[in-house]
Write an enzyme that holds these catalytic residues in place. Structure first.
Site, PDB file in Angstrom:
ATOM      1  N   MET A   1      14.549   7.760  13.441  1.00  0.00           N
ATOM      2  CA  MET A   1      16.121   7.875  13.279  1.00  0.00           C
ATOM      3  C   MET A   1      16.932   6.761  13.202  1.00  0.00           C
ATOM      4  SD  MET A   1      18.524  10.165  13.886  1.00  0.00           S
ATOM      5  CE  MET A   1      20.329   9.821  14.253  1.00  0.00           C
TER       6      MET A   1
ATOM      7  N   GLU B   1       3.537  14.069  -4.001  1.00  0.00           N
ATOM      8  CA  GLU B   1       4.307  14.448  -5.536  1.00  0.00           C
ATOM      9  C   GLU B   1       3.448  13.700  -6.587  1.00  0.00           C
ATOM     10  OE1 GLU B   1       8.178  13.291  -5.560  1.00  0.00           O
ATOM     11  OE2 GLU B   1       8.697  14.899  -4.013  1.00  0.00           O
TER      12      GLU B   1
ATOM     13  N   ASP C   1      25.537  14.205 -10.759  1.00  0.00           N
ATOM     14  CA  ASP C   1      24.024  13.752 -10.401  1.00  0.00           C
ATOM     15  C   ASP C   1      23.098  14.544 -11.481  1.00  0.00           C
ATOM     16  OD1 ASP C   1      22.184  12.701  -9.136  1.00  0.00           O
ATOM     17  OD2 ASP C   1      21.648  14.308  -7.521  1.00  0.00           O
TER      18      ASP C   1
ATOM     19  N   THR D   1       9.573   5.375  -6.362  1.00  0.00           N
ATOM     20  CA  THR D   1       8.666   6.457  -6.187  1.00  0.00           C
ATOM     21  C   THR D   1       7.912   6.913  -7.422  1.00  0.00           C
ATOM     22  OG1 THR D   1      10.480   7.885  -6.885  1.00  0.00           O
ATOM     23  CG2 THR D   1      10.354   7.607  -4.323  1.00  0.00           C
TER      24      THR D   1
ATOM     25  N   TRP E   1      11.971  16.336 -10.882  1.00  0.00           N
ATOM     26  CA  TRP E   1      10.976  15.537 -11.642  1.00  0.00           C
ATOM     27  C   TRP E   1       9.537  16.492 -11.731  1.00  0.00           C
ATOM     28  CZ3 TRP E   1       6.304  16.035  -8.692  1.00  0.00           C
ATOM     29  CH2 TRP E   1       6.506  16.709  -7.449  1.00  0.00           C
TER      30      TRP E   1
ATOM     31  N   ARG F   1       4.857   9.050  -7.078  1.00  0.00           N
ATOM     32  CA  ARG F   1       4.193  10.017  -7.920  1.00  0.00           C
ATOM     33  C   ARG F   1       2.946   9.964  -8.757  1.00  0.00           C
ATOM     34  NH1 ARG F   1       9.184   9.827  -9.032  1.00  0.00           N
ATOM     35  NH2 ARG F   1      10.388  10.960  -7.113  1.00  0.00           N
TER      36      ARG F   1
ATOM     37  N   ALA G   1      13.150  15.998  -2.010  1.00  0.00           N
ATOM     38  CA  ALA G   1      14.596  16.141  -1.615  1.00  0.00           C
ATOM     39  C   ALA G   1      14.808  17.462  -1.203  1.00  0.00           C
ATOM     40  CB  ALA G   1      15.164  15.939  -3.283  1.00  0.00           C
TER      41      ALA G   1
ATOM     42  N   LYS H   1      18.179  17.390 -15.655  1.00  0.00           N
ATOM     43  CA  LYS H   1      19.172  18.220 -14.643  1.00  0.00           C
ATOM     44  C   LYS H   1      20.175  18.927 -15.316  1.00  0.00           C
ATOM     45  CE  LYS H   1      18.368  15.483 -10.394  1.00  0.00           C
ATOM     46  NZ  LYS H   1      19.307  14.534  -9.433  1.00  0.00           N
TER      47      LYS H   1
ATOM     48  N   ASN I   1      21.360   9.173 -12.709  1.00  0.00           N
ATOM     49  CA  ASN I   1      22.940   9.577 -12.652  1.00  0.00           C
ATOM     50  C   ASN I   1      23.685   8.306 -12.121  1.00  0.00           C
ATOM     51  OD1 ASN I   1      21.249  10.174 -10.089  1.00  0.00           O
ATOM     52  ND2 ASN I   1      23.113   9.507  -9.107  1.00  0.00           N
TER      53      ASN I   1
HETATM   54 CA    CA Z   1      20.426  11.324  -7.920  1.00  0.00          CA
END
Ligand code: CA
Length: 744
Positions: free
Chosen positions: A690, A109, A345, A205, A433, A161, A583, A372, A300
């Site tokens: 995992m 990103e 959110d 990030t 973003w 980013r 995401a 958002k 959020n």
């Molecule tokens: Ca969020």
């Protein structure tokens, strides 16, 4: 391909996910590894160091167009390049100058920084690269060696980013919460600071910004439950200078600032501090050196659900707000809240652009954002005065923003405390973003927009857990519908486009509709061009004034990051980092439109007359194999479906059949089924990426999930063999088969 080989591929993909310790600690003392990749680095490092030494307030403000000195190019974050050698007349001559493989298959990103012919970029797991920006030769690589187990706390992929440059150093925030200063010449560590408390799942990030010798860094983690803040560090030695919290802690513990005392009066009735409250500053900042104001975008709430977080109501400051801060002291100057009492959110961390524009005959210093929540905001950036807001995507949570008060008027149809409600935008937002751009020539803001809905329902059994998402939302609603026509309709409703938005009139001037959602960030240039990488694996140029597609080239992997432009010895370059994930991409798989696949990540750089071509990937497509036999009841399947969407779907994808970077459970071998509980409950695959779920799942529940996965695989195979597949190949190919690329 034999089954064992195929299994190896799936495991190889999941190995890159997470990995080492069961009890991860942030801010690991490990200083990382620096690798010199070029033999003459000792000679070149002095030249590189000397160039980056000149990056300071003056050079960032002057913004020589041959360089790209800050993540948004300039402090106003317009992401517009004044270069025009490449333009709408000669764009057909644009070709590939160099390409460099990142050797990763997770999300990329970053916006690169370019200083006098050297490019600094960050990638998956917060790795930093320095390249010769003319040839693509790798000069050095720095790997902060983030413990792979920390990846379970990265809600939205282990992405980064970008980096910041300042007076000889390159700064990166790591996914495990460190801020690291590297010597630009050779990538060696100058200093490293742990920026987050050890007992909460924070992640970084976003790209740092450097303002007047202070490195400013925020963090993420609100989905898991943290308290948001940003911190300023001395760029020269890493000393902490100030910290600004965005939401109050427990009022009984007192307040860190007047701003927190003010904010606490708007939180009512809950114990939000136990979950953390949220309000993370995980991406956008901007700076006005004349006003000496630093603008931060706040995220959020944690949990998302306000009926749980603050049951007595209130705006819950400073969630979903733009906050202006004095960068000398870290004190709040003004704030504007886009979504008071956010419960969907709706972060306001999205890209903020500063510009001086004429509104109703008056020259205004504005700050603009498309958060958002779907409204495009224009504020006076001196005072935070609300000027205007209009919807740039379809919105159902509010009818409009009141022009007098600047507050949204909520639509009760979006209140989900008692019933499930389908709401637009969904939690991915009308815009996420992915950077916008402002073109001073056209006066337009270009927005990489999303049109997605989400079914919100309250999780009445909500309990804070440090190991899981803490949203207060019932994620069981994300299970795909059983009616195939409804499923097709839901897939068709996933939309993405670029809107060219006039901030003066708050109107869309034109739109480029894309094949699907989650397309890349934007760059505008004075060559009347708008560049964008797309989810369908193409890099494209559009006419900035009318949106006409002028040029496109296949990249064999979806692009999320924003392009940049720079020049060396008078020759203009366009560069973009290509790599799918994030995401949306993590769980939804690679869109298969126009033959797109999921190649390894690359840095791609173009110039006029560039004559390289990317090799066409050799692709084999694997259909879903018949699942192993298992005796189960329908009740078990139903329980398994609920548990799967509660605990597994955020990574493995709703319906359990992602074809993204995370293992697709429909392809799990008999050997995996044989040790299912050991993996899910016992953590046998922790090192393969995992995490264990022993805090929430026992053997009985784990087997119910297995029953659901088998039943879902059977249903998907039948669906893929039906006529729907022939009718909607672009929608269904990604769910019905996996592209495996030869040599990768
Ligand atoms: Ca969020």
């Amino acid at each position: 391909m034999s089954r064992p080989t195929f299994l190896a591929i799936i495991l190889a993909i999941s190995i890159s996910l997470i990995g080492c310790s069961d009890n991860p600690e942030p801010g690991s003392p490990n200083n990382g590894t620096i690798t010199a990749k070029t033999e003459d680095l000792t000679i070149r490092s002095d030249v590189i160091h000397s160039a980056v030494s000149k990056v300071n307030t003056k050079t960032i403000v002057e913004a020589d167009p041959s360089n790209w000195l800050s993540t948004g190019r300039t402090y106003d974050e317009q992401r517009h390049s004044p270069l025009d050698q490449i333009n709408d007349k000669n764009i057909s001559e644009l070709g590939l100058a160099w390409s460099w493989e990142t050797n990763t298959k997770r999300g990329l990103e970053a916006t690169p920084i370019v200083v006098d012919g050297t490019m600094f970029t960050s990638g998956t797991w917060s790795v930093v690269w320095a390249h010769d920006a003319r040839t693509g030769e790798l000069l050095w690589e720095f790997d902060p060696e983030v413990p792979r187990s920390w990846g379970r706390y990265a809600c939205c992929d282990v992405v980064n980013r970008g980096v910041a440059a300042w007076e000889g150093k390159i700064y990166v925030g790591t996914i495990d919460g460190r801020l690291i200063a590297l010597n630009a010449g050779d990538g060696s560590v100058a200093w490293s600071a742990n920026t987050v408390p050890a007992d909460r799942p924070y992640t970084i990030t976003g790209a740092p910004r450097v303002v007047d010798g202070k490195v400013i860094i925020g963090n993420g983690g609100a989905e898991y439950g943290v308290r948001g803040f940003i911190t300023a560090y001395d760029a020269s030695n890493g000393d902490q200078l100030w910290r600004f919290y965005t939401v109050p802690g427990n009022p009984d513990d007192g307040f860190e600032s007047k701003a927190m005392e003010e904010a606490a009066t708007t939180w009512r009735g809950g114990k939000w501090w136990e979950v953390g409250g949220g309000g993370t500053v995980w991406d956008s900042m901007a700076y006005d050196p004349d006003l000496n104001l630093l603008y931060i975008g706040v995220g959020n709430g944690a949990p998302w659900n306000r009926y749980i977080r603050s049951p007595g109501g209130g705006d819950n400051l400073f969630l979903s707000s733009i906050v202006a801060i004095n960068p000398d002291s870290g004190e709040k100057v003004w704030h504007y809240q886009t979504t008071p009492g956010d419960t969907w959110d709706y972060t306001a961390v999205q890209h903020m652009i500063l510009a001086d524009i004429e509104i109703q005959g008056e020259n205004r210093k504005v700050i603009m954002q498309a958060p958002k929540n779907g409204f495009f905001y224009v504020l006076d950036r001196r005072t935070g005065e609300f000027l205007s807001a209009e919807a740039y995507v379809p919105i159902t949570w509010a009818t409009h923003v009141d022009s007098e008060t600047g507050r949204p008027v909520e639509d009760p149809q979006a209140h989900y405390a008692n019933d499930k409600k389908r709401v637009k935008p969904g939690p991915l937002g009308g815009h996420n973003w992915h950077p916008m751009t402002f073109h001073p020539g056209t006066g337009l803001v270009y927005i990489p927009a999303l049109d997605l809905a989400f079914d919100f329902a309250q999780d009445n059994a909500f309990k804070h857990s440090k190991e899981d998402w803490n949203t207060g939302i019932d994620f069981r609603t994300t299970a795909p519908p059983t009616d195939p026509n409804q499923l097709i309709k839901n897939l068709q409703d996933i939309k993405g486009f670029v809107t060219a938005w006039d901030p003066k009139t708050q109107k869309e001037i034109w739109r480029v509709q894309h094949a699907t959602a989650w397309n890349g960030g934007l760059l505008s240039t004075s060559g009347n061009l708008l560049f964008q990488g797309r989810a369908d694996g193409y890099f494209a140029a559009y006419s900035a004034d009318n949106g006409q597609l002028l040029w496109e080239t296949p990249t064999h992997v979806g692009i999320m990051a924003a392009p940049i432009s720079y020049s060396i010895d008078g020759e203009q370059y366009i560069s973009v980092v290509a790599g799918w994930g994030g995401a949306y991409g993590l769980a939804s798989g690679a869109p298969r439109h126009k033959g797109n696949v999921l190649s390894k990540g690359r840095i791609l750089t173009y110039k006029l007359g560039g004559d390289l071509t990317l090799p066409d990937p050799e692709v084999t497509y694997l259909a879903i194999p018949s699942p192993p036999k298992m005796d189960y009841s329908l009740a078990q399947v139903s329980e398994g479906q609920d548990l799967f969407h509660q605990y597994c779907a955020v990574c493995h994808g709703p319906g359990s059949g992602t074809s993204g970077p995370v293992a697709n459970l429909f392809y799990a071998e008999q050997a995996v089924h044989d040790i299912w509980d050991a993996i899910v409950v016992g953590g046998a695959y922790t090192q393969k990426g995992m995490p264990n779920f022993k805090h929430a799942l026992d053997s009985e529940k784990s087997q119910a999930i297995r029953a659901y996965v088998i039943e879902a695989a059977k249903g998907t195979i039948a669906f893929c063999e039906s006529d729907y597949r022939k009718q909607y190949p672009e929608l269904l190919d990604t769910a019905c088969e996996i592209p495996v690329i030869g040599g990768e």
